[in-house]
Enzyme design. Sequence first.
Site, PDB file in Angstrom:
ATOM      1  N   GLN A  82       0.829  -1.215   0.000  1.00  0.00           N
ATOM      2  CA  GLN A  82       0.000   0.000   0.000  1.00  0.00           C
ATOM      3  C   GLN A  82       0.861   1.261   0.000  1.00  0.00           C
ATOM      4  OE1 GLN A  82      -2.389   0.738   3.507  1.00  0.00           O
ATOM      5  NE2 GLN A  82      -3.749   2.158   2.433  1.00  0.00           N
TER       6      GLN A  82
ATOM      7  N   ASP B 244      10.367  -6.480  -4.111  1.00  0.00           N
ATOM      8  CA  ASP B 244       9.312  -7.060  -3.276  1.00  0.00           C
ATOM      9  C   ASP B 244       9.481  -8.581  -3.360  1.00  0.00           C
ATOM     10  OD1 ASP B 244       6.347  -5.715  -2.238  1.00  0.00           O
ATOM     11  OD2 ASP B 244       6.479  -7.909  -2.355  1.00  0.00           O
TER      12      ASP B 244
ATOM     13  N   ASP C  92      13.604 -11.307  -1.427  1.00  0.00           N
ATOM     14  CA  ASP C  92      13.075 -11.666  -0.111  1.00  0.00           C
ATOM     15  C   ASP C  92      14.000 -11.027   0.920  1.00  0.00           C
ATOM     16  OD1 ASP C  92      12.308 -12.749   2.271  1.00  0.00           O
ATOM     17  OD2 ASP C  92      12.311 -14.841   1.591  1.00  0.00           O
TER      18      ASP C  92
ATOM     19  N   TYR D  98       2.249  -7.556  16.206  1.00  0.00           N
ATOM     20  CA  TYR D  98       2.672  -6.471  15.298  1.00  0.00           C
ATOM     21  C   TYR D  98       3.196  -5.278  16.112  1.00  0.00           C
ATOM     22  CZ  TYR D  98       1.903  -2.645  11.877  1.00  0.00           C
ATOM     23  OH  TYR D  98       2.034  -1.547  11.051  1.00  0.00           O
TER      24      TYR D  98
HETATM   25  P1  NAD Z   1       1.607  -3.938   2.773  1.00  0.00           P
HETATM   26  O1  NAD Z   1       1.249  -5.217   3.430  1.00  0.00           O
HETATM   27  O2  NAD Z   1       0.624  -3.290   1.877  1.00  0.00           O
HETATM   28  O3  NAD Z   1       2.969  -4.101   1.958  1.00  0.00           O
HETATM   29  C1  NAD Z   1       4.055  -4.826   2.452  1.00  0.00           C
HETATM   30  C2  NAD Z   1       4.822  -5.342   1.264  1.00  0.00           C
HETATM   31  O4  NAD Z   1       5.933  -6.116   1.747  1.00  0.00           O
HETATM   32  C3  NAD Z   1       3.990  -6.278   0.374  1.00  0.00           C
HETATM   33  O5  NAD Z   1       4.034  -5.852  -0.973  1.00  0.00           O
HETATM   34  C4  NAD Z   1       4.646  -7.643   0.546  1.00  0.00           C
HETATM   35  O6  NAD Z   1       4.628  -8.445  -0.621  1.00  0.00           O
HETATM   36  C5  NAD Z   1       6.065  -7.236   0.924  1.00  0.00           C
HETATM   37  N1  NAD Z   1       6.764  -8.289   1.669  1.00  0.00           N
HETATM   38  C6  NAD Z   1       6.266  -9.125   2.609  1.00  0.00           C
HETATM   39  N2  NAD Z   1       7.211  -9.987   3.014  1.00  0.00           N
HETATM   40  C7  NAD Z   1       8.321  -9.676   2.323  1.00  0.00           C
HETATM   41  C8  NAD Z   1       9.631 -10.227   2.282  1.00  0.00           C
HETATM   42  N3  NAD Z   1       9.978 -11.276   3.045  1.00  0.00           N
HETATM   43  N4  NAD Z   1      10.549  -9.678   1.453  1.00  0.00           N
HETATM   44  C9  NAD Z   1      10.205  -8.610   0.664  1.00  0.00           C
HETATM   45  N5  NAD Z   1       8.982  -8.079   0.638  1.00  0.00           N
HETATM   46  C10 NAD Z   1       8.045  -8.593   1.464  1.00  0.00           C
HETATM   47  O7  NAD Z   1       2.047  -2.938   3.938  1.00  0.00           O
HETATM   48  P2  NAD Z   1       2.002  -1.339   3.916  1.00  0.00           P
HETATM   49  O8  NAD Z   1       0.678  -0.935   4.399  1.00  0.00           O
HETATM   50  O9  NAD Z   1       2.510  -0.835   2.634  1.00  0.00           O
HETATM   51  O10 NAD Z   1       3.029  -1.034   5.086  1.00  0.00           O
HETATM   52  C11 NAD Z   1       4.389  -0.777   4.846  1.00  0.00           C
HETATM   53  C12 NAD Z   1       5.054  -0.494   6.177  1.00  0.00           C
HETATM   54  O11 NAD Z   1       4.414   0.598   6.832  1.00  0.00           O
HETATM   55  C13 NAD Z   1       4.998  -1.665   7.169  1.00  0.00           C
HETATM   56  O12 NAD Z   1       6.166  -1.668   7.958  1.00  0.00           O
HETATM   57  C14 NAD Z   1       3.826  -1.296   8.041  1.00  0.00           C
HETATM   58  O13 NAD Z   1       3.927  -1.854   9.318  1.00  0.00           O
HETATM   59  C15 NAD Z   1       3.952   0.207   8.103  1.00  0.00           C
HETATM   60  N6  NAD Z   1       2.689   0.860   8.428  1.00  0.00           N
HETATM   61  C16 NAD Z   1       1.651   0.819   7.555  1.00  0.00           C
HETATM   62  C17 NAD Z   1       0.455   1.454   7.910  1.00  0.00           C
HETATM   63  C18 NAD Z   1      -0.729   1.456   6.979  1.00  0.00           C
HETATM   64  O14 NAD Z   1      -1.804   1.904   7.385  1.00  0.00           O
HETATM   65  N7  NAD Z   1      -0.600   0.984   5.744  1.00  0.00           N
HETATM   66  C19 NAD Z   1       0.351   2.112   9.131  1.00  0.00           C
HETATM   67  C20 NAD Z   1       1.421   2.077  10.012  1.00  0.00           C
HETATM   68  C21 NAD Z   1       2.602   1.486   9.641  1.00  0.00           C
HETATM   69  C1  AKB Z   2      -2.718  -1.690  10.850  1.00  0.00           C
HETATM   70  O1  AKB Z   2      -3.924  -1.447  11.023  1.00  0.00           O
HETATM   71  O2  AKB Z   2      -2.163  -2.733  11.217  1.00  0.00           O
HETATM   72  C2  AKB Z   2      -1.875  -0.623  10.200  1.00  0.00           C
HETATM   73  C3  AKB Z   2      -1.218   0.213  11.231  1.00  0.00           C
HETATM   74  C4  AKB Z   2      -1.974   1.326  11.863  1.00  0.00           C
HETATM   75  O3  AKB Z   2      -0.091  -0.011  11.580  1.00  0.00           O
HETATM   76  N1  AKB Z   2      -2.704   0.112   9.304  1.00  0.00           N
END
Ligand code: NAD
Ligand code: AKB
Length: 322
Positions: free
Chosen positions: A18, A40, A56, A146
């Site tokens: 995302q 990815d 990975d 998490y």
């Molecule tokens: P997401 O799940 O949409 O994307 C994560 C990506 O990592 C995916 O494309 C997945 O294929 C890839 N991935 C998983 N395992 C992997 C591996 N072993 N090697 C390489 N790639 C791998 O997550 P996101 O929402 O884009 O979040 C990204 C970061 O931001 C994360 O650390 C998440 O905790 C943090 N975050 C996101 C949010 C949110 O609301 N989206 C909020 C707070 C924090």
């Molecule tokens: C989740 O809901 O896990 C994420 C975050 C707030 O870290 N969107």
Amino acid sequence: MTADTKNKRILVIGALGQIGSELTAALTEKYGNDAVVATDIRIPDHKTDFLFLKLDILDKDALFQVISQYRIGTVYNLAAILSAKGEQQPQLAWEINMKSLLNTLEAARELSLEKVFWPSSIAVFGPSTPRVHTPQNCEMDPSTVYGISKLAGERWCAYYAKKYGIDVRSLRYPGLISYKTLPGGGTTDYAVEIFHEAVKKGRYTSFLREDTALPMMYMPDAIRATLSIMDAPGESIKIRSSYNLAGISFTPGMLSAEIASHIPSFQCDFQPDFRQEIADSWPQSIDDSEATKDWGWKPGFDLSGMTREMIMHIREYYTEKV
Ligand code: NAD
Ligand code: AKB
């Protein structure tokens, strides 16, 4: 290109997620396609204008190889398992979330990376945390695997910064709302799903209660905050664990009322599931005054501005699909 990316490239890990999909686009727009290597564990379903590699992050040798081969100076590591998915597979979430960060920090130390970005989350807070205007430093007792991994990750970032001088920067993102890529298994995902269902079907069943306030942010603000903290001079980054970051706070009830002001027939039901307990342990709003003070953070979108844009873009998406 700015000085710090003149000779070295930027590596994005988790580039199809995302945030990764939009951050990669923003980085290529800012620094040029040649300056960015996107990776990815999955491969994209379309051709990209920039280099994309399958990687990975748990494979440390492969990570080191990519960093050396492509002359990487800055890493954005976005690979993780999010809160709701993590509760289904706690051991896997711990393994991926911790090992991906430690491999990145070790790469920064051993291969002398210039900068690292790693996101934390509002999930670092827990039931004992003050829930309104949650301060930067307070009691933190996360109740999800998490959140535990993010809190431990923050401490690792601060440790590598202090012990080895690694320039690691981090934000505690709130729940992110976007229309380009679907969210990957979090507790705040309802705030994206609701827009798709509202536009497609005119109704949605929320898995959180109507009155559950959570800190949220529209993706353009999150991308701007990320580029902003990474561009800030090193001496202005006083917090090396992770910065509180605030955007908008609202409940599912408030969001569905806002959507109904654009789609009057929209109906929302509320059937809380296991994610309710997670949401109940998180803050309702965040005090991000340290980010404002240290590197000038200021959110741009409020609830009505975000809702207007989301509906417009999601309508376009489904119109083009037909
Ligand atoms: P997401 O799940 O949409 O994307 C994560 C990506 O990592 C995916 O494309 C997945 O294929 C890839 N991935 C998983 N395992 C992997 C591996 N072993 N090697 C390489 N790639 C791998 O997550 P996101 O929402 O884009 O979040 C990204 C970061 O931001 C994360 O650390 C998440 O905790 C943090 N975050 C996101 C949010 C949110 O609301 N989206 C909020 C707070 C924090
Ligand atoms: C989740 O809901 O896990 C994420 C975050 C707030 O870290 N969107």
